[in-house]
Every structure is written in structure tokens, then in C-alpha cells.
Scaffold this motif. Sequence first.
Motif, mmCIF file in Angstrom:
data_model
loop_
_atom_site.group_PDB
_atom_site.id
_atom_site.type_symbol
_atom_site.label_atom_id
_atom_site.label_comp_id
_atom_site.label_asym_id
_atom_site.label_seq_id
_atom_site.Cartn_x
_atom_site.Cartn_y
_atom_site.Cartn_z
ATOM 1 N N ALA A 85 0.837 -1.203 0.000
ATOM 2 C CA ALA A 85 0.000 0.000 0.000
ATOM 3 C C ALA A 85 0.875 1.258 0.000
ATOM 4 O O ALA A 85 0.559 2.237 -0.696
ATOM 5 C CB ALA A 85 -0.935 -0.001 1.209
ATOM 6 N N GLN A 86 1.979 1.227 0.753
ATOM 7 C CA GLN A 86 2.914 2.360 0.738
ATOM 8 C C GLN A 86 3.484 2.570 -0.662
ATOM 9 O O GLN A 86 3.643 3.702 -1.116
ATOM 10 C CB GLN A 86 4.071 2.116 1.705
ATOM 11 C CG GLN A 86 3.723 2.239 3.156
ATOM 12 C CD GLN A 86 4.948 1.965 4.014
ATOM 13 O OE1 GLN A 86 5.509 0.875 3.972
ATOM 14 N NE2 GLN A 86 5.350 2.965 4.789
ATOM 15 N N MET A 87 3.806 1.467 -1.328
ATOM 16 C CA MET A 87 4.377 1.551 -2.670
ATOM 17 C C MET A 87 3.378 2.172 -3.650
ATOM 18 O O MET A 87 3.736 3.041 -4.452
ATOM 19 C CB MET A 87 4.818 0.171 -3.143
ATOM 20 C CG MET A 87 5.955 -0.414 -2.321
ATOM 21 S SD MET A 87 6.273 -2.147 -2.699
ATOM 22 C CE MET A 87 7.014 -1.974 -4.333
ATOM 23 N N TYR A 88 2.135 1.718 -3.573
ATOM 24 C CA TYR A 88 1.108 2.293 -4.453
ATOM 25 C C TYR A 88 0.871 3.764 -4.132
ATOM 26 O O TYR A 88 0.717 4.581 -5.043
ATOM 27 C CB TYR A 88 -0.199 1.500 -4.372
ATOM 28 C CG TYR A 88 -0.232 0.374 -5.370
ATOM 29 C CD1 TYR A 88 -0.332 0.623 -6.735
ATOM 30 C CD2 TYR A 88 -0.136 -0.940 -4.955
ATOM 31 C CE1 TYR A 88 -0.343 -0.410 -7.657
ATOM 32 C CE2 TYR A 88 -0.146 -1.982 -5.862
ATOM 33 C CZ TYR A 88 -0.257 -1.706 -7.219
ATOM 34 O OH TYR A 88 -0.257 -2.731 -8.122
ATOM 35 N N ALA A 89 0.854 4.119 -2.850
ATOM 36 C CA ALA A 89 0.662 5.518 -2.481
ATOM 37 C C ALA A 89 1.790 6.382 -3.041
ATOM 38 O O ALA A 89 1.544 7.483 -3.548
ATOM 39 C CB ALA A 89 0.584 5.659 -0.957
ATOM 40 N N SER A 90 3.004 5.884 -2.979
ATOM 41 C CA SER A 90 4.145 6.615 -3.527
ATOM 42 C C SER A 90 4.007 6.795 -5.037
ATOM 43 O O SER A 90 4.220 7.888 -5.570
ATOM 44 C CB SER A 90 5.445 5.862 -3.197
ATOM 45 O OG SER A 90 6.552 6.493 -3.783
ATOM 46 N N ALA A 91 3.633 5.725 -5.735
ATOM 47 C CA ALA A 91 3.478 5.792 -7.195
ATOM 48 C C ALA A 91 2.321 6.713 -7.577
ATOM 49 O O ALA A 91 2.415 7.465 -8.558
ATOM 50 C CB ALA A 91 3.263 4.394 -7.762
ATOM 51 N N ILE A 92 1.246 6.683 -6.820
ATOM 52 C CA ILE A 92 0.101 7.552 -7.097
ATOM 53 C C ILE A 92 0.472 9.007 -6.879
ATOM 54 O O ILE A 92 0.141 9.882 -7.694
ATOM 55 C CB ILE A 92 -1.111 7.148 -6.232
ATOM 56 C CG1 ILE A 92 -1.664 5.805 -6.720
ATOM 57 C CG2 ILE A 92 -2.193 8.233 -6.253
ATOM 58 C CD1 ILE A 92 -2.648 5.159 -5.762
ATOM 59 N N THR A 94 3.424 10.392 -7.102
ATOM 60 C CA THR A 94 4.284 10.793 -8.216
ATOM 61 C C THR A 94 3.458 11.002 -9.482
ATOM 62 O O THR A 94 3.653 11.984 -10.199
ATOM 63 C CB THR A 94 5.375 9.730 -8.471
ATOM 64 O OG1 THR A 94 6.158 9.601 -7.284
ATOM 65 C CG2 THR A 94 6.271 10.113 -9.633
ATOM 66 N N SER A 95 2.535 10.094 -9.742
ATOM 67 C CA SER A 95 1.729 10.168 -10.959
ATOM 68 C C SER A 95 0.779 11.360 -10.963
ATOM 69 O O SER A 95 0.428 11.866 -12.032
ATOM 70 C CB SER A 95 0.913 8.881 -11.130
ATOM 71 O OG SER A 95 1.763 7.768 -11.265
ATOM 72 N N ALA A 104 -1.267 3.746 -17.366
ATOM 73 C CA ALA A 104 0.091 3.541 -17.880
ATOM 74 C C ALA A 104 1.111 4.319 -17.049
ATOM 75 O O ALA A 104 2.189 3.809 -16.740
ATOM 76 C CB ALA A 104 0.170 3.955 -19.348
ATOM 77 N N GLU A 105 0.754 5.554 -16.697
ATOM 78 C CA GLU A 105 1.662 6.377 -15.891
ATOM 79 C C GLU A 105 1.857 5.754 -14.502
ATOM 80 O O GLU A 105 2.977 5.706 -13.983
ATOM 81 C CB GLU A 105 1.073 7.785 -15.770
ATOM 82 C CG GLU A 105 1.923 8.758 -14.985
ATOM 83 C CD GLU A 105 1.283 10.133 -14.912
ATOM 84 O OE1 GLU A 105 2.048 11.102 -14.791
ATOM 85 O OE2 GLU A 105 0.047 10.246 -14.951
#
Length: 151
Positions: A85-92, A94-95, A104-105
Motif C-alpha cells: 500500500a505504501q508503494m502504491y501511495a508513492s506511485a500515485i 508521483t503520478s 500507464a503512468e
Amino acid sequence: MYLPFQVDSQAQPFAQQLKAQGKSAIVFGSDGTFDSSKFDVNGSYISFFAPDVTTIKADAAIVAAFQKQFPGATSPFGAPNYVLAQMYASAITTSCKDSKITRAELRKNFAKVSLSSTILGTPIRFTANGDLAGAKFHIFKIVNGKYQTVQ
């Protein structure tokens, strides 16, 4: 003897029956057998894709606070899912810097996530091939009903 069971309640009677029959096979269960309240046959082993965060000294305060708020609710799968969940939050995050996001982003940015520390006791990042850098399986041995980290 490796047990392909994904349910600890299946591993327990099987291992008990082996012992009762005087068999000397060592039972080795998969991650689905990781529950010391349901699978506790001494001398058995379990493999799991993540460490037991309840044994990581740096996590002691987090584990204690969690167990106080949710008594008996710990699960070996909880900590890896928390990190995910932390990883997805970080990617979100950034996106969304440009106030819009596409699938895709998000996929591209998720592959670039790098967490310097996690409750798993290790940093998290991916290799160029998309594998988790430094990933390993953890082996536990049951000794007097407790899971001890072997590797």
C-alpha cells in the motif's frame, strides 16, 4: 516432506498423524501454514516470502501499538500488504503531480518506487527486470510451539 497445503488446519493433523505413526519425516509447509495458533508441530518448518515483523527489533513499537489496537489481529500477510500500500501511495503521488493520472503512468511510476526503509526490515525497490531487489524466502522452524527464524 514438503506440504503443498495452503491451509494451516490441514498441515496440523497431517504432521500430528506422521508423529503418531512414528514417522521421522520433517514436515515443511508453505506460507499458508504460517499460523502458530493452528500449526505448531515441533520440528516442522515453514517457508514464507517475508520476515516475521514481530521479531524485528526496529518494529517493536509499531507491532505493540497495532496489537494494542487490534488484539490477535496480526497476520504474516499484513506487513507485506502494508508495504505494498505504501508503494502504491508513492506511485500515485508521483503520478498525480501534474493533477492527472493514467493507468500507464501509474504502472511506470510503480516500477520506479524505492522505499529506503520498511517495516519488513529492508528497503524496497525493483530491478530492471521487475523483480524485487534482494528478495528472499524466509525459513522458520517450530520449536516448542514458537516460530524461530532459521534463514
